[in-house]
Scaffold this active site. Structure first.
Site, PDB file in Angstrom:
ATOM      1  N   TYR A 149       3.023   6.788  18.090  1.00 29.52           N
ATOM      2  CA  TYR A 149       3.560   6.929  16.564  1.00 29.52           C
ATOM      3  C   TYR A 149       4.884   7.704  16.586  1.00 29.52           C
ATOM      4  O   TYR A 149       5.549   7.558  16.285  1.00 29.52           O
ATOM      5  CB  TYR A 149       2.521   7.440  15.734  1.00 29.52           C
ATOM      6  N   LYS A 167       8.872   6.744  15.999  1.00 32.06           N
ATOM      7  CA  LYS A 167       9.653   7.439  14.741  1.00 32.06           C
ATOM      8  C   LYS A 167      10.732   8.012  15.399  1.00 32.06           C
ATOM      9  O   LYS A 167      11.905   8.241  15.009  1.00 32.06           O
ATOM     10  CB  LYS A 167       8.702   8.423  14.046  1.00 32.06           C
ATOM     11  N   SER A 226       9.333   9.778   9.814  1.00 31.25           N
ATOM     12  CA  SER A 226       8.298  10.772   9.280  1.00 31.25           C
ATOM     13  C   SER A 226       8.654  12.074  10.128  1.00 31.25           C
ATOM     14  O   SER A 226       9.693  12.226  10.666  1.00 31.25           O
ATOM     15  CB  SER A 226       6.838  10.434  10.283  1.00 31.25           C
ATOM     16  N   SER A 282       1.020  -1.047   0.076  1.00 35.02           N
ATOM     17  CA  SER A 282      -0.070   0.033   0.132  1.00 35.02           C
ATOM     18  C   SER A 282       0.825   1.057  -0.006  1.00 35.02           C
ATOM     19  O   SER A 282       2.153   1.274   0.273  1.00 35.02           O
ATOM     20  CB  SER A 282      -0.981   0.143   1.286  1.00 35.02           C
ATOM     21  N   THR A 323      -1.717   8.967   0.901  1.00 37.43           N
ATOM     22  CA  THR A 323      -1.943   7.308   1.079  1.00 37.43           C
ATOM     23  C   THR A 323      -3.100   7.234   2.160  1.00 37.43           C
ATOM     24  O   THR A 323      -3.354   8.282   2.752  1.00 37.43           O
ATOM     25  CB  THR A 323      -0.701   6.882   1.660  1.00 37.43           C
TER      26      THR A 323
HETATM   27  N1  LIG Z   1       1.323   8.819   4.417  1.00 39.52           N
HETATM   28  C1  LIG Z   1       1.964  10.026   5.229  1.00 39.52           C
HETATM   29  O1  LIG Z   1       1.687  10.884   5.178  1.00 39.52           O
HETATM   30  C2  LIG Z   1       3.355   9.398   5.851  1.00 39.52           C
HETATM   31  C3  LIG Z   1       3.908  10.557   6.503  1.00 39.52           C
HETATM   32  C4  LIG Z   1       5.214  10.308   7.272  1.00 39.52           C
HETATM   33  C5  LIG Z   1       5.482   8.956   7.128  1.00 39.52           C
HETATM   34  N2  LIG Z   1       4.846   7.928   6.569  1.00 39.52           N
HETATM   35  C6  LIG Z   1       5.294   6.433   6.895  1.00 39.52           C
HETATM   36  O2  LIG Z   1       5.629   5.746   5.520  1.00 39.52           O
HETATM   37  C7  LIG Z   1       5.393   4.240   5.934  1.00 39.52           C
HETATM   38  C8  LIG Z   1       4.320   4.051   4.750  1.00 39.52           C
HETATM   39  O3  LIG Z   1       3.045   4.513   5.104  1.00 39.52           O
HETATM   40  P1  LIG Z   1       1.929   4.771   3.967  1.00 39.52           P
HETATM   41  O4  LIG Z   1       1.529   6.226   4.182  1.00 39.52           O
HETATM   42  O5  LIG Z   1       2.355   4.128   2.772  1.00 39.52           O
HETATM   43  O6  LIG Z   1       0.838   3.999   4.854  1.00 39.52           O
HETATM   44  P2  LIG Z   1      -0.164   2.568   4.322  1.00 39.52           P
HETATM   45  O7  LIG Z   1      -0.784   3.086   3.030  1.00 39.52           O
HETATM   46  O8  LIG Z   1      -1.217   2.563   5.322  1.00 39.52           O
HETATM   47  O9  LIG Z   1       1.238   1.512   4.204  1.00 39.52           O
HETATM   48  C9  LIG Z   1       1.545   1.023   5.464  1.00 39.52           C
HETATM   49  C10 LIG Z   1       2.240  -0.321   4.933  1.00 39.52           C
HETATM   50  O10 LIG Z   1       2.744  -0.924   6.070  1.00 39.52           O
HETATM   51  C11 LIG Z   1       2.307  -2.271   6.089  1.00 39.52           C
HETATM   52  N3  LIG Z   1       2.356  -2.827   7.576  1.00 39.52           N
HETATM   53  C12 LIG Z   1       1.382  -2.377   8.644  1.00 39.52           C
HETATM   54  N4  LIG Z   1       1.544  -2.896   9.627  1.00 39.52           N
HETATM   55  C13 LIG Z   1       2.426  -3.973   9.479  1.00 39.52           C
HETATM   56  C14 LIG Z   1       2.837  -5.233  10.149  1.00 39.52           C
HETATM   57  N5  LIG Z   1       2.520  -5.521  11.243  1.00 39.52           N
HETATM   58  N6  LIG Z   1       3.675  -5.908   9.596  1.00 39.52           N
HETATM   59  C15 LIG Z   1       4.179  -5.762   7.974  1.00 39.52           C
HETATM   60  N7  LIG Z   1       3.725  -4.815   7.478  1.00 39.52           N
HETATM   61  C16 LIG Z   1       2.749  -3.659   8.054  1.00 39.52           C
HETATM   62  C17 LIG Z   1       0.926  -2.329   5.297  1.00 39.52           C
HETATM   63  O11 LIG Z   1       0.984  -3.869   5.045  1.00 39.52           O
HETATM   64  P3  LIG Z   1      -0.203  -4.923   5.310  1.00 39.52           P
HETATM   65  O12 LIG Z   1      -1.314  -4.231   6.004  1.00 39.52           O
HETATM   66  O13 LIG Z   1      -0.243  -5.497   4.187  1.00 39.52           O
HETATM   67  O14 LIG Z   1       0.744  -5.999   6.196  1.00 39.52           O
HETATM   68  C18 LIG Z   1       1.408  -1.297   4.410  1.00 39.52           C
HETATM   69  O15 LIG Z   1       1.922  -2.130   3.318  1.00 39.52           O
HETATM   70  C19 LIG Z   1       4.836   4.220   7.260  1.00 39.52           C
HETATM   71  O16 LIG Z   1       6.251   4.118   7.865  1.00 39.52           O
HETATM   72  C20 LIG Z   1       4.842   5.612   7.736  1.00 39.52           C
HETATM   73  O17 LIG Z   1       4.597   5.924   8.969  1.00 39.52           O
HETATM   74  C21 LIG Z   1       3.697   8.367   6.022  1.00 39.52           C
END
Ligand SMILES: NC(=O)c1ccc[n+]([C@@H]2O[C@H](COP(=O)([O-])OP(=O)(O)OC[C@H]3O[C@@H](n4cnc5c(N)ncnc54)[C@H](OP(=O)(O)O)[C@@H]3O)[C@@H](O)[C@H]2O)c1
Length: 267
Positions: free
Chosen positions: A157, A161, A144, A19, A192
């Site tokens: 969270y 981080k 993050s 995702s 996302t």
């Molecule tokens: N989007 C933002 O605004 C933002 C901002 C700052 C940082 N981030 C960071 O970016 C990274 C990706 O986030 P995203 O925005 O792409 O969110 P997302 O669309 O919710 O994707 C999260 C991913 O993490 C995986 N995941 C969650 N729990 C897991 C577990 N227990 N074991 C293995 N995989 C797990 C999910 O896969 P499954 O559910 O298939 O396991 C999914 O592929 C994260 O570390 C997040 O903290 C995002």
């Protein structure tokens, strides 16, 4: 993105590839000639992604639950058997939080730490010996801006981080002369489903697409910046103008930062 001499034939393990940022990372790195290992808990989503990529035969889907670190060594060995090395580990998988600190049980705090911090560093500890054996490697950590300052509804969270920064700054120093490079990525608001998948006070998915997320940077733009930072072996990259501004303001005028950050919407 075209085939790229930096990434061509490199073995790159992406966690959280089902995702959001991880999925887009797979789409963009596929075009560079890299061999990808796609991991998360949702095997169906990963297989669907792999089959959509232009070079599916090069890539490998492998289930990984960041809460089950006892399984990591076996999973890592299966990748080494197939590819004989791991050049780049992209520690991207994680969960966010939409829950008030006072109403969140310690059990939920620990779950977030397990996925975002312990799962993350445990995987690096499994992969590092193989990287060292092959003369070096790169670890990319998707942190993050919440790893730089706390925010409403993100207590555990943000803590998870922040913890990553302490761990990886130390590791990067210790392993620098052994050819290991660490890139810390700090995105601001990216479009996302992270808020939909974030856990609430009950420990279940919030299910809500936040306004902030919807208005966030397109994920493809974010990933282009991450890919560039990996290629240039940047130690840290902040993604999103408002993130850069907030971090600078906190460093140079912390009193003003505190006033302004309190006025931001939590969602
Ligand atoms: N989007 C933002 O605004 C933002 C901002 C700052 C940082 N981030 C960071 O970016 C990274 C990706 O986030 P995203 O925005 O792409 O969110 P997302 O669309 O919710 O994707 C999260 C991913 O993490 C995986 N995941 C969650 N729990 C897991 C577990 N227990 N074991 C293995 N995989 C797990 C999910 O896969 P499954 O559910 O298939 O396991 C999914 O592929 C994260 O570390 C997040 O903290 C995002």
């Amino acid at each position: 993105m075209k085939k790229d001499t930096y990434f061509d034939n490199k073995v790159i393990w992406i966690t959280g590839a089902s995702s959001g940022i991880g999925l887009e990372m797979a789409i963009q790195l596929d075009l560079t000639g890299a061999k990808l290992i796609l991991s998360s808990r949702n095997i169906e989503a990963l297989n669907a992604l792999k089959n959509k990529l232009s070079n599916p035969e090069k890539h490998f889907v492998c289930a990984l639950d960041l809460e089950k670190s006892s399984e990591f060594e076996k999973i890592t060995q299966s990748i080494i058997e197939k590819y004989s090395k791991i050049d780049i580990l992209i520690n991207n998988g994680g969960i966010s939080q939409r829950a008030n600190a006072m109403k969140t049980s310690l059990e939920i705090d620990r779950k977030i730490m397990e996925v975002n911090y312990f799962g993350n560093i445990a995987l690096s500890k499994c992969v590092l010996p193989y990287m060292l054996q092959s003369g070096g490697g790169q670890i990319v950590v998707v942190s993050s801006i919440a790893g730089k300052f706390g925010f409403y509804l993100r207590s555990a969270y943000s803590a998870s981080k922040h913890a990553l920064h302490g761990f990886y700054e130390s590791l990067a120093m210790e392993e620098f002369n052994n050819g290991i490079r660490v890139t810390m990525v700090c995105p601001a608001k990216i479009n996302t489903p992270i808020s939909v998948n974030a856990i609430n006070e009950k420990g279940t998915k919030s299910g809500i697409m936040d306004n902030n997320q919807r208005k966030g940077m397109p994920v493809s733009t974010c990933v282009k910046k991450i890919v560039r930072a990996i290629k240039h072996q940047k130690q840290e990259v902040i993604i999103g103008g408002e993130g850069v501004f907030a971090i600078k303001l906190k460093a140079f005028i912390p009193s003003l930062f505190r006033i302004l950050i309190r006025r931001q919407s939590a969602t």
